[in-house]
Motif scaffolding. Structure first.
Motif, PDB file in Angstrom:
ATOM      1  N   LEU A 256       0.823  -1.218   0.000  1.00  0.00           N
ATOM      2  CA  LEU A 256       0.000   0.000   0.000  1.00  0.00           C
ATOM      3  C   LEU A 256       0.856   1.268   0.000  1.00  0.00           C
ATOM      4  N   ALA A 257       2.087   1.147  -0.473  1.00  0.00           N
ATOM      5  CA  ALA A 257       3.027   2.277  -0.426  1.00  0.00           C
ATOM      6  C   ALA A 257       2.543   3.486  -1.216  1.00  0.00           C
ATOM      7  N   VAL A 258       1.878   3.274  -2.342  1.00  0.00           N
ATOM      8  CA  VAL A 258       1.474   4.407  -3.183  1.00  0.00           C
ATOM      9  C   VAL A 258       0.479   5.320  -2.464  1.00  0.00           C
ATOM     10  N   PRO A 259      -0.657   4.811  -1.962  1.00  0.00           N
ATOM     11  CA  PRO A 259      -1.544   5.718  -1.221  1.00  0.00           C
ATOM     12  C   PRO A 259      -0.934   6.242   0.072  1.00  0.00           C
ATOM     13  N   ILE A 260      -0.079   5.450   0.730  1.00  0.00           N
ATOM     14  CA  ILE A 260       0.563   5.917   1.968  1.00  0.00           C
ATOM     15  C   ILE A 260       1.467   7.116   1.683  1.00  0.00           C
ATOM     16  N   LEU A 261       2.324   6.988   0.675  1.00  0.00           N
ATOM     17  CA  LEU A 261       3.264   8.068   0.354  1.00  0.00           C
ATOM     18  C   LEU A 261       2.538   9.286  -0.195  1.00  0.00           C
ATOM     19  N   ASP A 262       1.490   9.072  -0.984  1.00  0.00           N
ATOM     20  CA  ASP A 262       0.727  10.195  -1.523  1.00  0.00           C
ATOM     21  C   ASP A 262       0.097  10.989  -0.387  1.00  0.00           C
ATOM     22  N   MET A 263      -0.535  10.275   0.548  1.00  0.00           N
ATOM     23  CA  MET A 263      -1.181  10.949   1.681  1.00  0.00           C
ATOM     24  C   MET A 263      -0.150  11.681   2.541  1.00  0.00           C
ATOM     25  N   SER A 264       0.982  11.042   2.813  1.00  0.00           N
ATOM     26  CA  SER A 264       2.017  11.656   3.637  1.00  0.00           C
ATOM     27  C   SER A 264       2.552  12.928   2.990  1.00  0.00           C
ATOM     28  N   VAL A 266       1.037  14.862   0.810  1.00  0.00           N
ATOM     29  CA  VAL A 266      -0.004  15.894   0.795  1.00  0.00           C
ATOM     30  C   VAL A 266      -0.118  16.567   2.157  1.00  0.00           C
ATOM     31  N   ILE A 267      -0.097  15.767   3.221  1.00  0.00           N
ATOM     32  CA  ILE A 267      -0.191  16.333   4.573  1.00  0.00           C
ATOM     33  C   ILE A 267       0.984  17.268   4.848  1.00  0.00           C
ATOM     34  N   LEU A 268       2.196  16.826   4.510  1.00  0.00           N
ATOM     35  CA  LEU A 268       3.380  17.664   4.733  1.00  0.00           C
ATOM     36  C   LEU A 268       3.313  18.936   3.902  1.00  0.00           C
ATOM     37  N   SER A 269       2.823  18.811   2.659  1.00  0.00           N
ATOM     38  CA  SER A 269       2.713  19.973   1.783  1.00  0.00           C
ATOM     39  C   SER A 269       1.734  20.999   2.351  1.00  0.00           C
ATOM     40  N   ARG A 270       0.596  20.525   2.829  1.00  0.00           N
ATOM     41  CA  ARG A 270      -0.410  21.439   3.369  1.00  0.00           C
ATOM     42  C   ARG A 270       0.080  22.113   4.642  1.00  0.00           C
ATOM     43  N   ILE A 271       0.718  21.333   5.521  1.00  0.00           N
ATOM     44  CA  ILE A 271       1.216  21.902   6.777  1.00  0.00           C
ATOM     45  C   ILE A 271       2.309  22.929   6.505  1.00  0.00           C
ATOM     46  N   SER A 276      -4.656  23.644   6.801  1.00  0.00           N
ATOM     47  CA  SER A 276      -5.130  22.469   7.539  1.00  0.00           C
ATOM     48  C   SER A 276      -4.938  21.233   6.665  1.00  0.00           C
ATOM     49  N   PRO A 277      -4.434  20.120   7.228  1.00  0.00           N
ATOM     50  CA  PRO A 277      -4.273  18.893   6.440  1.00  0.00           C
ATOM     51  C   PRO A 277      -5.601  18.276   6.030  1.00  0.00           C
ATOM     52  N   PHE A 278      -6.711  18.768   6.616  1.00  0.00           N
ATOM     53  CA  PHE A 278      -8.027  18.207   6.311  1.00  0.00           C
ATOM     54  C   PHE A 278      -8.754  18.959   5.195  1.00  0.00           C
ATOM     55  N   ILE A 279      -8.203  20.088   4.761  1.00  0.00           N
ATOM     56  CA  ILE A 279      -8.843  20.873   3.709  1.00  0.00           C
ATOM     57  C   ILE A 279      -8.312  20.423   2.355  1.00  0.00           C
ATOM     58  N   ALA A 280      -9.218  19.957   1.495  1.00  0.00           N
ATOM     59  CA  ALA A 280      -8.824  19.396   0.198  1.00  0.00           C
ATOM     60  C   ALA A 280      -8.198  20.460  -0.703  1.00  0.00           C
ATOM     61  N   ASP A 281      -7.211  20.023  -1.500  1.00  0.00           N
ATOM     62  CA  ASP A 281      -6.592  20.908  -2.480  1.00  0.00           C
ATOM     63  C   ASP A 281      -6.139  20.060  -3.668  1.00  0.00           C
ATOM     64  N   LYS A 282      -5.264  20.614  -4.490  1.00  0.00           N
ATOM     65  CA  LYS A 282      -4.786  19.897  -5.669  1.00  0.00           C
ATOM     66  C   LYS A 282      -3.305  19.571  -5.552  1.00  0.00           C
ATOM     67  N   SER A 283      -2.919  18.943  -4.452  1.00  0.00           N
ATOM     68  CA  SER A 283      -1.504  18.630  -4.242  1.00  0.00           C
ATOM     69  C   SER A 283      -1.214  17.126  -4.312  1.00  0.00           C
ATOM     70  N   HIS A 284      -2.182  16.329  -4.758  1.00  0.00           N
ATOM     71  CA  HIS A 284      -1.959  14.892  -4.891  1.00  0.00           C
ATOM     72  C   HIS A 284      -1.129  14.587  -6.145  1.00  0.00           C
ATOM     73  N   LEU A 285      -0.570  13.392  -6.195  1.00  0.00           N
ATOM     74  CA  LEU A 285       0.223  12.978  -7.349  1.00  0.00           C
ATOM     75  C   LEU A 285      -0.576  13.086  -8.635  1.00  0.00           C
ATOM     76  N   HIS A 286      -1.837  12.638  -8.601  1.00  0.00           N
ATOM     77  CA  HIS A 286      -2.626  12.695  -9.834  1.00  0.00           C
ATOM     78  C   HIS A 286      -2.886  14.133 -10.287  1.00  0.00           C
ATOM     79  N   HIS A 287      -2.968  15.073  -9.331  1.00  0.00           N
ATOM     80  CA  HIS A 287      -3.128  16.473  -9.716  1.00  0.00           C
ATOM     81  C   HIS A 287      -1.861  17.009 -10.387  1.00  0.00           C
ATOM     82  N   TRP A 288      -0.689  16.616  -9.850  1.00  0.00           N
ATOM     83  CA  TRP A 288       0.575  17.046 -10.455  1.00  0.00           C
ATOM     84  C   TRP A 288       0.677  16.553 -11.901  1.00  0.00           C
ATOM     85  N   LEU A 289       0.296  15.300 -12.125  1.00  0.00           N
ATOM     86  CA  LEU A 289       0.376  14.737 -13.471  1.00  0.00           C
ATOM     87  C   LEU A 289      -0.617  15.413 -14.411  1.00  0.00           C
ATOM     88  N   LEU A 290      -1.827  15.649 -13.933  1.00  0.00           N
ATOM     89  CA  LEU A 290      -2.839  16.306 -14.763  1.00  0.00           C
ATOM     90  C   LEU A 290      -2.433  17.733 -15.092  1.00  0.00           C
TER      91      LEU A 290
END
Length: 365
Positions: A256-264, A266-271, A276-290
């Motif tokens: 499960l490394a892919v979702p674990i690393l993606d979440m980690s 994103v949390i570090l990026s937001r902080i 807030s790490p709970f407020i959605a944004d466009k910092s996930h891997l799939h957003h970077w690729l898109l």
């Protein structure tokens, strides 16, 4: 009946239930207005039914019930009854939390509180992380830290799968690949009960792709994502982490490394940005690729390949026959799709340059 046949039956039943129920679930959701509406952060352009998790949940649970009636769980040792019920009951309640959010839009903190309560209940029933692996050292017993570590793992994985559910087919495909790898590994590790749950979940996740791959006709919603994330995390605990081998303990985190690393990340990026790490944004891997101009389908296929690659490494480290052969094949596939992503990006860059040059020429006239 051979043990492996029960796993095949669970897989086929879950696929069948999902494919059979999704059209009706979609119709009801649209009639009731239970849809995911487009906004600035989301990719889709029209409202899409968002309770496809009902079919994923139904497919998995019905498959397990039928296999239970057929005697597939008869060989479970008495000491494992608590943990399997802790896993199944916990997954049901996590689905209920997500489904309630799909309907009522719960606050992030209320969802988190309920998830912690349910994860704690599952821990009390035997779904526990008793060992951790320290690099270059032997296993260490978690002792009093077992509860917080287990809760963080179960709740974290449920939310990690939910967080990557931002592109058509991504969460279902990643979960399906991870479930198949867990099925293979748990069977090899002689954990047939955990493997049955993995088989049923794999069938539901992969069957859902028929309607969820781009362009998606239905979304799984929080109910489906929480259910799959918790179930994957729970299978990892009762099927692998309870072993006393260093390799086995590490496998769920690798699979499960892919979702674990993606979440980690994103949390570090937001902080780091003071958010807030709970407020959605466009910092996930799939957003970077898109944002780099990669198409939805190629983005999803690249992340599938990443998931398959880390899963194949888990097969290799498990000493499964031909495991490292699968790892080499997965590496080649990842390299090929990675090359396609690079080519696609270069084409986008060239098009942008050509457009910029064309505009400059027009403006100069």
């Amino acid at each position: 009946m051979p043990v492996e046949l029960y796993h095949l039956i669970a897989f086929l039943i879950s696929v069948t239930v999902v494919l059979w129920t999704i059209p009706d679930v979609k119709t009801v959701a649209l009639r009731l207005g239970i849809v995911d509406k487009p906004n600035a952060r989301k990719i889709h352009k029209a409202p899409v039914a968002r309770v496809g998790g009902v079919s994923i949940f139904a497919g998995t649970i019905i498959a397990l019930l039928i296999v239970w009636r057929l005697g597939g769980f008869a060989a479970i040792p008495i000491e494992q009854h608590g943990e399997i019920w802790g896993l199944i009951l916990g997954s049901i309640l996590f689905f209920c939390i997500g489904f309630a959010d799909d309907i009522l839009s719960l606050s992030p903190f209320s969802r988190l509180f309920m998830q912690i309560v349910v994860a704690t209940m599952s821990w009390s029933m035997g779904v526990r992380i008793d060992f951790l692996s320290v690099p270059f050292n032997e296993l260490i017993h978690t002792d009093v830290l077992s509860l917080p570590i287990t809760v963080i793992w179960l709740v974290g994985m449920a939310n990690a799968i939910n967080w990557i559910d931002g592109v058509d087919g991504l969460a279902a495909g990643v979960s399906g690949i991870a479930a198949v790898v867990m099925l293979i590994v748990t069977l090899f590790m002689k954990q047939p009960t955990a493997a049955l749950v993995a088989a049923a979940l794999a069938g539901s996740a992969l069957g859902f792709l028929r309607y969820n791959f781009n362009p998606a006709q239905i979304f799984m919603g929080d109910g489906g994502a929480y259910f799959m994330g918790f179930t994957l995390a729970g299978v990892g605990v009762i099927g692998l982490v309870k072993a006393t081998a260093v390799t086995a303990v590490l496998l769920p985190y690798l699979i499960l490394a892919v979702p674990i690393l993606d979440m980690s990340a994103v949390i570090l990026s937001r902080i780091s940005k003071g958010k807030s790490p709970f407020i959605a944004d466009k910092s996930h891997l799939h957003h970077w690729l898109l944002n780099a101009g990669i198409s939805q389908r190629l983005t999803v296929l690249f992340i599938y390949a990443l998931t398959l690659w880390v899963g194949s490494l888990a097969l290799g480290f498990s000493n499964i026959p031909s495991g490292w052969g699968y790892a080499i094949a997965a590496t080649a596939l990842l390299g090929y799709i990675g090359w396609q992503v690079y080519r696609n990006r270069q084409i986008q860059i060239e098009r942008t340059k050509d457009l910029s040059n064309h505009k400059s020429k027009v403006n100069s006239k």
